[in-house]
Design a protein around this motif. Structure first.
Motif, PDB file in Angstrom:
ATOM      1  N   CYS A 139      68.728 -87.333  11.212  1.00 37.49           N
ATOM      2  CA  CYS A 139      68.068 -86.076  10.857  1.00 37.49           C
ATOM      3  C   CYS A 139      69.098 -85.045  10.394  1.00 37.49           C
ATOM      4  O   CYS A 139      69.794 -84.436  11.199  1.00 37.49           O
ATOM      5  CB  CYS A 139      67.267 -85.542  12.038  1.00 37.49           C
ATOM      6  SG  CYS A 139      66.437 -83.972  11.672  1.00 37.49           S
ATOM      7  N   CYS A 195      68.594 -81.323  11.724  1.00 35.00           N
ATOM      8  CA  CYS A 195      69.075 -81.053  13.084  1.00 35.00           C
ATOM      9  C   CYS A 195      70.608 -81.021  13.136  1.00 35.00           C
ATOM     10  O   CYS A 195      71.185 -80.289  13.934  1.00 35.00           O
ATOM     11  CB  CYS A 195      68.517 -82.069  14.076  1.00 35.00           C
ATOM     12  SG  CYS A 195      66.838 -81.639  14.596  1.00 35.00           S
ATOM     13  N   HIS A 243      68.926 -89.212  17.449  1.00 35.24           N
ATOM     14  CA  HIS A 243      68.121 -88.370  16.556  1.00 35.24           C
ATOM     15  C   HIS A 243      68.987 -87.733  15.464  1.00 35.24           C
ATOM     16  O   HIS A 243      68.605 -87.697  14.302  1.00 35.24           O
ATOM     17  CB  HIS A 243      67.387 -87.294  17.343  1.00 35.24           C
ATOM     18  CG  HIS A 243      66.584 -86.363  16.470  1.00 35.24           C
ATOM     19  ND1 HIS A 243      65.287 -86.639  16.092  1.00 35.24           N
ATOM     20  CD2 HIS A 243      66.909 -85.182  15.870  1.00 35.24           C
ATOM     21  CE1 HIS A 243      64.842 -85.661  15.302  1.00 35.24           C
ATOM     22  NE2 HIS A 243      65.816 -84.762  15.158  1.00 35.24           N
ATOM     23  N   CYS A 251      61.790 -82.776  16.209  1.00 35.55           N
ATOM     24  CA  CYS A 251      62.909 -81.856  16.006  1.00 35.55           C
ATOM     25  C   CYS A 251      62.894 -80.695  17.008  1.00 35.55           C
ATOM     26  O   CYS A 251      63.959 -80.195  17.386  1.00 35.55           O
ATOM     27  CB  CYS A 251      62.899 -81.335  14.568  1.00 35.55           C
ATOM     28  SG  CYS A 251      63.341 -82.638  13.389  1.00 35.55           S
TER      29      CYS A 251
END
Ligand SMILES: [Zn+2]
Lengths: 200, 174
Positions: A33, A36, A29, A3
């Motif tokens: 996530c 994020c 990503h 992250c």
């Protein structure tokens, strides 16, 4: 991707500074996530708030900068140029004969020519300034010395009875030339700036 | 050659109208940088000092670089010099900041502006150059004299710091 790395890519993505590969791996990503994704939304909002911030009142530096480089603030307006032209033409008319005949007084022909040359130089210099006023300041020392010398010698000669007030009175023209030079060079503004408080 | 650089070149070669236009085209960026990098010093004075220095070295300006970046490099150095001198002026700094946040209309911006003053100087600089002045990372790197990757991570860290401070402030007032 962890992250921390993703945070850096989110920041660069907002500024359009990611390579294609970086954008792709960030997108991957973000899909997996939620933290994020939330961070991305926050940073996007921060960026927008900076973009739409209220306009600052920024003071104009240009006039101060131009003054500091010595671009003259010309004084007096257009009439000074015409007045200078008249003064210069009068000087030329009065002194041209002196240059060629060399004399209006008794005998001192060579000396008379020299005097004529000085007056001629001053007259042409004043004409030049009438044409290009921004050059005025450079001429002031020469014109001031010439005018001061003429006035002092005229006063002495009158006091000693070697000359009449009436014959010396035409040096008023040279004095007028000097005053006009001073006005057109912006000398008055220069003095005012020097004594005015520095603007904040 | 971009238009600002063209003006700088003409100014270097003696065109005074171009010099004036150059100042007008760049003064907002210079002032902004001075406003946030200059710490205790008056942004107007720093901007003036920046232009004074720029004029002294204008004759050495080469047109292969960007004139805006060249000028901002000078502004940055001017602010750094002033900040070094300003360490003894801390009390003045407090006063300046107090007056800054009064009366500004946008509360979000006031908040950001307030915490911007508290983050590490090199992060603040990277943030200013890219977000307030609007330079690309590459241009910002040229101004700050560091690699592009450094600007990249400093901008990201500045954003993290800002978010953290704003969240922190919100938690305090809640
Ligand atoms: Zn993540």
């Amino acid at each position: 991707m962890d992250c921390d790395r993703a945070h850096e890519l989110i920041s660069a993505e907002l500024d359009g500074e990611n390579s294609e590969a970086e954008s792709t791996s960030l997108a991957e990503h973000l899909l997996g996530c939620a933290d994020c994704r939330a961070r991305q939304a926050e940073l996007e909002q921060l960026r927008r708030r900076v973009m739409v911030r209220p306009a600052e009142s920024i003071p104009d530096q240009a006039s101060l900068v131009m003054r500091s480089v010595g671009v003259p603030d010309l004084g007096g307006g257009e009439w000074v140029r015409y007045a200078l032209f008249v003064v210069a033409a009068t000087l030329l008319l009065l002194d041209l004969p002196l240059l060629f005949t060399g004399s209006d007084t008794d005998g001192a022909e060579h000396l008379g020519r020299h005097l004529g040359a000085f007056s001629m130089a001053l007259a042409l210099a004043l004409l030049y300034v009438a044409w290009r006023p921004e050059r005025a300041i450079g001429l002031i020392p020469m014109a001031a010395v010439l005018a001061a010398t003429l006035v002092v010698t005229a006063v002495i000669d009158i006091a000693l009875g070697r000359s009449e007030v009436i014959t010396e009175s035409y040096h008023v023209i040279e004095l007028a030339g000097l005053v006009l030079l001073w006005v057109i060079s912006g000398g008055r503004q220069r003095l005012r700036h020097r004594f005015a408080p520095i603007p904040r | 050659m971009d238009s600002v650089t063209a003006l700088a070149v003409a100014a270097r070669d003696g065109d005074q109208k171009a010099l004036e236009a150059f100042v007008r085209a760049t003064q907002a960026d210079v002032w902004r940088l001075c406003r946030y990098l200059g710490d205790a010093w008056n942004a107007d004075d720093l901007a003036q000092e920046t232009y004074a220095r720029a004029l002294r070295s204008l004759h050495r300006f080469r047109q292969d670089g960007s004139a805006r970046a060249w000028l901002l490099t000078i502004a940055r150095r001017t602010c750094a010099d002033a900040t070094r001198r300003a360490i003894r002026h801390r009390r003045f700094l407090e006063r300046e900041r107090a007056t800054v946040s009064e009366g500004a209309p946008d509360s979000h911006w006031v908040e950001i502006e307030g915490v911007l003053a508290d983050i590490a100087p090199e992060r603040r600089e990277a943030f200013l150059l890219t977000q307030l002045v609007g330079l690309s990372y590459e241009e910002a790197a040229a101004v700050a004299g560091c690699p592009v990757g450094t600007i990249r991570s400093r901008v990201a860290r500045a954003r993290e710091d800002l978010m953290q401070s704003i969240d922190g402030d919100a938690a305090e007032t809640a």
